[in-house]
Design a protein around this motif. Structure first.
Motif, PDB file in Angstrom:
ATOM      1  N   GLY A   1      68.054 -57.498 -58.492  1.00  0.00           N
ATOM      2  CA  GLY A   1      67.751 -56.098 -58.187  1.00  0.00           C
ATOM      3  C   GLY A   1      67.127 -55.376 -59.363  1.00  0.00           C
ATOM      4  O   GLY A   1      66.240 -54.526 -59.196  1.00  0.00           O
ATOM      5  N   GLU A   2      67.571 -55.708 -60.585  1.00  0.00           N
ATOM      6  CA  GLU A   2      66.974 -55.105 -61.772  1.00  0.00           C
ATOM      7  C   GLU A   2      65.522 -55.529 -61.931  1.00  0.00           C
ATOM      8  O   GLU A   2      64.663 -54.725 -62.318  1.00  0.00           O
ATOM      9  CB  GLU A   2      67.775 -55.499 -63.014  1.00  0.00           C
ATOM     10  CG  GLU A   2      69.160 -54.887 -63.098  1.00  0.00           C
ATOM     11  CD  GLU A   2      69.871 -55.306 -64.368  1.00  0.00           C
ATOM     12  OE1 GLU A   2      69.225 -55.365 -65.427  1.00  0.00           O
ATOM     13  OE2 GLU A   2      71.080 -55.600 -64.303  1.00  0.00           O
TER      14      GLU A   2
ATOM     15  N   GLY B   1      66.289 -46.720 -53.449  1.00  0.00           N
ATOM     16  CA  GLY B   1      67.696 -47.064 -53.593  1.00  0.00           C
ATOM     17  C   GLY B   1      67.888 -48.360 -54.344  1.00  0.00           C
ATOM     18  O   GLY B   1      67.009 -49.229 -54.373  1.00  0.00           O
ATOM     19  N   ARG B   2      69.069 -48.510 -54.950  1.00  0.00           N
ATOM     20  CA  ARG B   2      69.387 -49.726 -55.700  1.00  0.00           C
ATOM     21  C   ARG B   2      69.598 -50.893 -54.752  1.00  0.00           C
ATOM     22  O   ARG B   2      70.122 -50.734 -53.646  1.00  0.00           O
ATOM     23  CB  ARG B   2      70.637 -49.531 -56.547  1.00  0.00           C
ATOM     24  CG  ARG B   2      70.491 -48.559 -57.686  1.00  0.00           C
ATOM     25  CD  ARG B   2      71.808 -48.425 -58.446  1.00  0.00           C
ATOM     26  NE  ARG B   2      72.158 -49.665 -59.162  1.00  0.00           N
ATOM     27  CZ  ARG B   2      73.320 -49.880 -59.756  1.00  0.00           C
ATOM     28  NH1 ARG B   2      74.268 -48.942 -59.692  1.00  0.00           N
ATOM     29  NH2 ARG B   2      73.555 -51.002 -60.408  1.00  0.00           N
TER      30      ARG B   2
ATOM     31  N   VAL C   1      68.024 -63.995 -72.401  1.00  0.00           N
ATOM     32  CA  VAL C   1      66.846 -63.556 -71.647  1.00  0.00           C
ATOM     33  C   VAL C   1      67.304 -63.002 -70.299  1.00  0.00           C
ATOM     34  O   VAL C   1      68.207 -63.550 -69.656  1.00  0.00           O
ATOM     35  CB  VAL C   1      65.875 -64.731 -71.425  1.00  0.00           C
ATOM     36  CG1 VAL C   1      64.677 -64.283 -70.581  1.00  0.00           C
ATOM     37  CG2 VAL C   1      65.404 -65.286 -72.755  1.00  0.00           C
ATOM     38  N   ASP C   2      66.690 -61.920 -69.863  1.00  0.00           N
ATOM     39  CA  ASP C   2      66.933 -61.402 -68.519  1.00  0.00           C
ATOM     40  C   ASP C   2      66.278 -62.356 -67.521  1.00  0.00           C
ATOM     41  O   ASP C   2      65.062 -62.584 -67.588  1.00  0.00           O
ATOM     42  CB  ASP C   2      66.341 -60.007 -68.353  1.00  0.00           C
ATOM     43  CG  ASP C   2      67.094 -58.956 -69.146  1.00  0.00           C
ATOM     44  OD1 ASP C   2      68.324 -59.065 -69.256  1.00  0.00           O
ATOM     45  OD2 ASP C   2      66.438 -58.029 -69.668  1.00  0.00           O
ATOM     46  N   TRP C   3      67.072 -62.912 -66.618  1.00  0.00           N
ATOM     47  CA  TRP C   3      66.474 -63.836 -65.656  1.00  0.00           C
ATOM     48  C   TRP C   3      67.116 -63.669 -64.283  1.00  0.00           C
ATOM     49  O   TRP C   3      68.228 -63.178 -64.157  1.00  0.00           O
ATOM     50  CB  TRP C   3      66.543 -65.279 -66.137  1.00  0.00           C
ATOM     51  CG  TRP C   3      67.902 -65.921 -66.182  1.00  0.00           C
ATOM     52  CD1 TRP C   3      68.795 -65.879 -67.203  1.00  0.00           C
ATOM     53  CD2 TRP C   3      68.502 -66.717 -65.156  1.00  0.00           C
ATOM     54  NE1 TRP C   3      69.922 -66.596 -66.892  1.00  0.00           N
ATOM     55  CE2 TRP C   3      69.769 -67.134 -65.640  1.00  0.00           C
ATOM     56  CE3 TRP C   3      68.101 -67.125 -63.884  1.00  0.00           C
ATOM     57  CZ2 TRP C   3      70.637 -67.923 -64.897  1.00  0.00           C
ATOM     58  CZ3 TRP C   3      68.958 -67.921 -63.128  1.00  0.00           C
ATOM     59  CH2 TRP C   3      70.206 -68.314 -63.645  1.00  0.00           C
ATOM     60  N   ALA C   4      66.361 -64.085 -63.264  1.00  0.00           N
ATOM     61  CA  ALA C   4      66.807 -63.939 -61.877  1.00  0.00           C
ATOM     62  C   ALA C   4      66.429 -65.174 -61.079  1.00  0.00           C
ATOM     63  O   ALA C   4      65.523 -65.926 -61.442  1.00  0.00           O
ATOM     64  CB  ALA C   4      66.186 -62.694 -61.247  1.00  0.00           C
TER      65      ALA C   4
END
Length: 488
Positions: free
Chosen positions: A423-424, A437-438, A382-385
């Motif tokens: 950031g994603e 910007g990134r 899973v994408d997680w932050a």
């Protein structure tokens, strides 16, 4: 119109014609108006900083040197964690120009005319990102937030913003509260603080996690005024699809970069049980569609599998908390590309203290679920932050909270969750993102948010507990702290 428009000479045939509309006069007026506007802006900034000083809250570092260097800035003699690869690079320098990272030249190959900072062999990492922050509610008690003059709450938020930046968090995603004014003050340089991706008021159903009214305020009638929390932009109560649309659109009108809903109960909630499911799927879908029409997304406070699955079906893109999710639900998150913002709720020394046995039991359940959540997120990809959800004091634990992730994964993996991965997640705001910007990475073209750290990020993250270990803090190319060259 000037007096000459009405006056005549002694000779009636000779009039003083008005010159107000001539190009020369209009150009002069534009110059005067520009000068007045500039003076008003400077005066307004001084007044705001003066208010901070009057309360004894003036940020120590609201100062002229927090500015972009006149020349390109070159960081040399460093080790690099770029927020993308789970490794440390050597033999590279970092060139900063105009608020962005211009290049990553090989060691010794940077431009000679750049302003140089020797990092002394220390590691440089991207500025940290907290994806679950409450900028205006992190530094005051719940009683103060709900009863004190809102000006006091905002002044306290300004002080906390400066402290947040000094902890190395250069960006936060604000997921509930009246943060628009603070964001504007930071972006204009009135106070120091992190970039803010604001949600505005969290949208809640009646009796939901964002309903802060007392039971004696019920029933609410159509003619009743909004309660304090709604008036100040902390929460927005919506029941039914039309109200859900209205409240969502109001936050978008204010400048929300994403929308926050409360889709389930909380540990310490006065009315809504932890296991409750909130908002119907139709209501959620209305919020999602309104956000998508503006090119952005919805995140949701929710713990349980039932609530999470309903959110996913409705199109919610980010689950906040989710510590009670079962394996089936986590697989569903992975299959749908749903993000997970996980907080290290561990019922430890940094946890909120509750006298209510019911809240204590809920806290234990969530703490047990936290360990499982990290394991399931890793197992199913899973994408997680990283996020903290610090409320009503305790902001000083922000760095320690991130360091706790190293109990469950490698230190560099933990840092990645608060840099590149975070950031994603922020990038989901698309055209509603407040900044171009990134973020979260050190790469050519990314925004120049950099930390030089005293410690080895490959070995552990214990250095995060002491802000003295952050030797250089750069946000958007501007130096906010420099203890490498004898500064503060």
């Amino acid at each position: 119109m000037c007096r000459a428009c009405f006056e005549t000479d002694a000779e009636p045939a000779r009039l003083h014609f008005c010159h107000c509309g001539t190009p020369e006069t209009q150009a002069a007026m534009r110059r005067i108006e520009a000068d007045i506007s500039r003076r008003q802006l400077v005066g307004g900034m001084s007044a705001v900083v003066g208010m901070f000083a009057a309360f004894g809250l003036a940020p120590r570092q609201v100062r002229a040197q927090a500015q972009a260097p006149a020349r390109p800035l070159l960081l040399t003699n460093l080790r690099l964690f770029d927020g993308m690869a789970l490794s440390i690079r050597e033999g590279v320098e970092i060139l900063v120009e105009g608020g962005a990272i211009a290049a990553l030249p090989a060691a010794g190959q940077g431009p000679e005319d750049a302003e140089r900072i020797d990092c002394g062999g220390r590691t440089v990492i991207p500025g940290l990102i907290d994806t679950h922050w409450h900028a205006t509610l992190a530094s005051v008690s719940q009683i103060a937030a709900m009863t004190q003059d809102i000006g006091f709450v905002h002044l306290m938020a300004g002080r906390e913003a400066q402290a947040t930046l000094m902890r190395g968090f250069t960006t936060v995603r604000d997921v509930g509260g009246p943060a628009f004014g603070l964001q504007a003050a930071i972006d204009r340089g009135v106070v120091e603080g992190p970039r803010i991706f604001p949600s505005g008021a969290m949208i809640s159903q009646t009796s939901g996690h964002g309903d802060f009214r007392f039971s004696n305020a019920l029933p609410m009638m159509p003619s009743d005024p909004a309660d304090y929390a709604m008036r100040q932009g902390m929460t927005a109560i919506a029941d039914g699809v039309p109200e859900a649309l209205r409240r969502t659109r109001e936050q978008l009108m204010k400048g929300a970069s994403q929308i926050k809903i409360t889709a389930g109960g909380g540990v310490a909630s006065q009315y809504d049980p932890l296991d409750s499911t909130q908002f119907t799927e139709a209501e959620m879908r209305a919020v999602v569609e309104a956000a998508e029409d503006w090119g952005t997304y919805v995140c949701a406070h929710v713990y349980t599998s039932k609530g999470i699955q309903r959110c996913i079906r409705a199109g919610v893109r980010s689950i906040e908390h989710g510590q009670l999710a079962d394996e089936e639900t986590v697989r569903m998150m992975a299959d749908h590309g749903t993000w997970w913002s996980i907080q290290p709720f561990l019922a430890d020394e940094d946890a909120n203290q509750y006298a209510d046995p019911k809240a204590q039991a809920g806290q234990r359940m969530v703490a047990e679920g936290t360990v499982r959540a990290f394991e399931l997120a890793q197992a199913h990809g899973v994408d997680w932050a990283f996020g903290t959800d610090i409320l009503y004091g305790g902001g000083e634990s922000q760095g320690r909270q991130l360091a706790k992730l190293a109990r469950f994964m490698s230190p560099l993996e933990a840092l990645y969750r608060a840099t590149g991965a975070a950031g994603e997640l922020l990038a989901l705001s698309g055209p509603r993102a407040p900044y171009d910007g990134r973020l979260g990475v050190i790469a050519e073209g990314a925004l120049a948010d950099l930390l030089v750290v005293e410690g080895d990020p490959e070995a552990d993250l214990s250095w995060l507990a002491d802000t003295g270990n952050l030797r250089l803090i750069v946000k958007n190319g501007r130096i906010h702290k420099d203890s490498l060259r004898g500064g503060e």
